[in-house]
Design a protein around this motif. Sequence first.
Motif, PDB file in Angstrom:
ATOM      1  N   LYS A 159      28.881 115.081  23.710  1.00 44.17           N
ATOM      2  CA  LYS A 159      27.654 114.735  24.427  1.00 44.17           C
ATOM      3  C   LYS A 159      26.552 114.335  23.442  1.00 44.17           C
ATOM      4  O   LYS A 159      25.776 113.410  23.712  1.00 44.17           O
ATOM      5  N   ALA A 160      26.480 115.004  22.303  1.00 48.12           N
ATOM      6  CA  ALA A 160      25.491 114.640  21.276  1.00 48.12           C
ATOM      7  C   ALA A 160      25.750 113.229  20.772  1.00 48.12           C
ATOM      8  O   ALA A 160      24.809 112.435  20.594  1.00 48.12           O
ATOM      9  N   ILE A 161      27.011 112.891  20.561  1.00 49.48           N
ATOM     10  CA  ILE A 161      27.363 111.539  20.114  1.00 49.48           C
ATOM     11  C   ILE A 161      27.007 110.517  21.195  1.00 49.48           C
ATOM     12  O   ILE A 161      26.468 109.444  20.901  1.00 49.48           O
ATOM     13  N   GLN A 162      27.309 110.840  22.430  1.00 52.26           N
ATOM     14  CA  GLN A 162      26.991 109.934  23.538  1.00 52.26           C
ATOM     15  C   GLN A 162      25.498 109.647  23.601  1.00 52.26           C
ATOM     16  O   GLN A 162      25.069 108.493  23.730  1.00 52.26           O
ATOM     17  N   LYS A 163      24.698 110.712  23.506  1.00 51.21           N
ATOM     18  CA  LYS A 163      23.247 110.543  23.596  1.00 51.21           C
ATOM     19  C   LYS A 163      22.712 109.798  22.368  1.00 51.21           C
ATOM     20  O   LYS A 163      21.771 109.007  22.479  1.00 51.21           O
ATOM     21  N   ALA A 164      23.306 110.033  21.209  1.00 53.39           N
ATOM     22  CA  ALA A 164      22.891 109.316  20.006  1.00 53.39           C
ATOM     23  C   ALA A 164      23.211 107.831  20.141  1.00 53.39           C
ATOM     24  O   ALA A 164      22.428 106.966  19.715  1.00 53.39           O
ATOM     25  N   ALA A 165      24.358 107.533  20.747  1.00 52.31           N
ATOM     26  CA  ALA A 165      24.757 106.135  20.937  1.00 52.31           C
ATOM     27  C   ALA A 165      23.840 105.404  21.919  1.00 52.31           C
ATOM     28  O   ALA A 165      23.763 104.182  21.907  1.00 52.31           O
TER      29      ALA A 165
END
Length: 233
Positions: free
Chosen positions: A208-214
């Motif tokens: 989820k952190a990667i998704q939001k960063a993307a």
Amino acid sequence: MELNIITTDKILEDLFKLRDEKYREFQSKLIPNIASDSIIGVRTPDLRNYAKRLAKSEAAAAFLSELPHRYFDENQLHAFIISDIKDYEQCVAEANRFLSYVDNWATCDQMSPKAFKKYHGELLTQIRKWLDSDKTYTVRFGIGMLMQHFLDDDFSPEYPETVAKIRSDEYYVNMMIAWYFATALAKQYDATLPFIENRRLDAWTHNKAIQKAAESYRITPERKEYLKSLKIR
């Protein structure tokens, strides 16, 4: 409106006068963990304006002391009033009293005290207490304050380390952890990246952190592609 003589019952009456039924239905979908009949449906700008007027009246103290509130909109109003308290000690005291009653992400995230900006040393002590709480939205608030106040000039690698150690079964805590790391990747990329590369978070929060960063406009396309390659599959 003579707010200096208003009663807490009159406050509720005023909120119902500001009700927007379509907005109430919209909010009910955004905050599924609270009963829809506890939402009046007052739009945020109207609540903010009312809070500013109410804060200048004698009724404000009485309203802040009457916990728990019945309606979501009362909790939002409460959060806005706390956010505008100028005295740091008073602000922290009111926040601590209120946090025990916060029961949703929206109220938690709306509370953003301006008084905290000039007292980072004292605030860190409070944040550590909030993070040690067994209450979902107190922990979420603590992470949010760490994200808001300590990812710029006052950043230290010990802060993401602290957040990475939090383990919770609560969706709204894990979502805030993800939001924290996505924001940290935007502001402190080099110091934060190892937490993702070394999979320091649980799998769901990591992804989820990667998704939001993307989704962030503050992170370069090249960094986004690399982060996506680190997703746990």
